[in-house]
Design a protein around this motif. Structure first.
Motif, PDB file in Angstrom:
ATOM      1  N   UNK A   1       0.871  -1.122   0.069  1.00 44.26           N
ATOM      2  CA  UNK A   1       0.052   0.076   0.030  1.00 44.26           C
ATOM      3  C   UNK A   1       0.792   1.325  -0.226  1.00 44.26           C
ATOM      4  N   UNK A   2       2.043   0.971   0.559  1.00 49.85           N
ATOM      5  CA  UNK A   2       2.933   2.360   0.639  1.00 49.85           C
ATOM      6  C   UNK A   2       3.130   2.747  -0.773  1.00 49.85           C
TER       7      UNK A   2
ATOM      8  N   UNK B   1      -4.394  11.122 -18.728  1.00 50.66           N
ATOM      9  CA  UNK B   1      -4.139   9.898 -19.305  1.00 50.66           C
ATOM     10  C   UNK B   1      -2.875   9.260 -18.553  1.00 50.66           C
ATOM     11  N   UNK B   2      -1.602   9.756 -18.428  1.00 53.10           N
ATOM     12  CA  UNK B   2      -0.346   9.356 -18.016  1.00 53.10           C
ATOM     13  C   UNK B   2      -0.588   9.098 -16.729  1.00 53.10           C
ATOM     14  N   UNK B   3      -1.289   9.685 -15.797  1.00 48.96           N
ATOM     15  CA  UNK B   3      -1.530   9.523 -14.577  1.00 48.96           C
ATOM     16  C   UNK B   3      -2.232   8.185 -14.630  1.00 48.96           C
ATOM     17  N   UNK B   4      -3.520   7.983 -15.306  1.00 46.34           N
ATOM     18  CA  UNK B   4      -4.281   6.887 -15.189  1.00 46.34           C
ATOM     19  C   UNK B   4      -3.415   5.632 -15.546  1.00 46.34           C
ATOM     20  N   UNK B   5      -2.333   5.727 -16.571  1.00 43.06           N
ATOM     21  CA  UNK B   5      -1.753   4.361 -17.124  1.00 43.06           C
ATOM     22  C   UNK B   5      -0.753   4.100 -16.113  1.00 43.06           C
ATOM     23  N   UNK B   6      -0.195   5.002 -15.316  1.00 46.05           N
ATOM     24  CA  UNK B   6       0.823   4.756 -14.207  1.00 46.05           C
ATOM     25  C   UNK B   6      -0.048   3.866 -13.205  1.00 46.05           C
ATOM     26  N   UNK B   7      -1.118   4.534 -12.824  1.00 47.28           N
ATOM     27  CA  UNK B   7      -1.968   3.872 -11.840  1.00 47.28           C
ATOM     28  C   UNK B   7      -2.210   2.417 -12.266  1.00 47.28           C
ATOM     29  N   UNK B   8      -2.802   2.067 -13.414  1.00 52.33           N
ATOM     30  CA  UNK B   8      -3.109   0.683 -13.617  1.00 52.33           C
ATOM     31  C   UNK B   8      -1.764  -0.110 -13.561  1.00 52.33           C
ATOM     32  N   UNK B   9      -0.940   0.350 -14.384  1.00 55.70           N
ATOM     33  CA  UNK B   9       0.353  -0.297 -14.146  1.00 55.70           C
ATOM     34  C   UNK B   9       1.153  -0.894 -12.740  1.00 55.70           C
ATOM     35  N   UNK B  10       0.782   0.327 -11.929  1.00 54.70           N
ATOM     36  CA  UNK B  10       1.210  -0.061 -10.464  1.00 54.70           C
ATOM     37  C   UNK B  10       0.095  -1.141  -9.939  1.00 54.70           C
ATOM     38  N   UNK B  11      -1.056  -1.009 -10.211  1.00 54.39           N
ATOM     39  CA  UNK B  11      -1.931  -2.000  -9.740  1.00 54.39           C
ATOM     40  C   UNK B  11      -1.723  -3.563 -10.361  1.00 54.39           C
ATOM     41  N   UNK B  12      -1.194  -3.442 -11.433  1.00 56.01           N
ATOM     42  CA  UNK B  12      -0.867  -4.891 -12.027  1.00 56.01           C
ATOM     43  C   UNK B  12       0.439  -5.337 -11.381  1.00 56.01           C
ATOM     44  N   UNK B  13       1.231  -4.428 -10.832  1.00 59.39           N
ATOM     45  CA  UNK B  13       2.642  -4.848 -10.527  1.00 59.39           C
ATOM     46  C   UNK B  13       2.211  -5.467  -9.134  1.00 59.39           C
ATOM     47  N   UNK B  14       1.410  -4.737  -8.249  1.00 61.35           N
ATOM     48  CA  UNK B  14       1.020  -5.274  -6.875  1.00 61.35           C
ATOM     49  C   UNK B  14       0.403  -6.586  -7.234  1.00 61.35           C
TER      50      UNK B  14
END
Length: 63
Positions: free
Chosen positions: A1-2, A50-63
């Protein structure tokens, strides 16, 4: 979560930093008026979102 909190902080810095630099650059140009400035702000903000959304989706996929 951090990791998620760090990513949100980074994205906030990117959004506010991008808007600040855009505002400073548009202040120097006197030929661009009203509606054109709003269109540029809207376009840049949509690109940043758009950049922020893609970074958030990538971060969720990594976690």
């Amino acid at each position: 979560m951090l990791i998620g909190i760090e990513i949100i902080g980074l994205l906030m810095a990117v959004v506010y930093g991008g808007n600040y630099f855009l505002y400073r650059s548009l202040q120097k140009k006197t030929q661009i008026e009203g509606l054109e400035k709003l269109a540029i702000f809207f376009g840049i903000n949509m690109l940043i979102l758009l950049f922020s959304g893609s970074v958030i989706v990538f971060t969720l996929l990594v976690q």
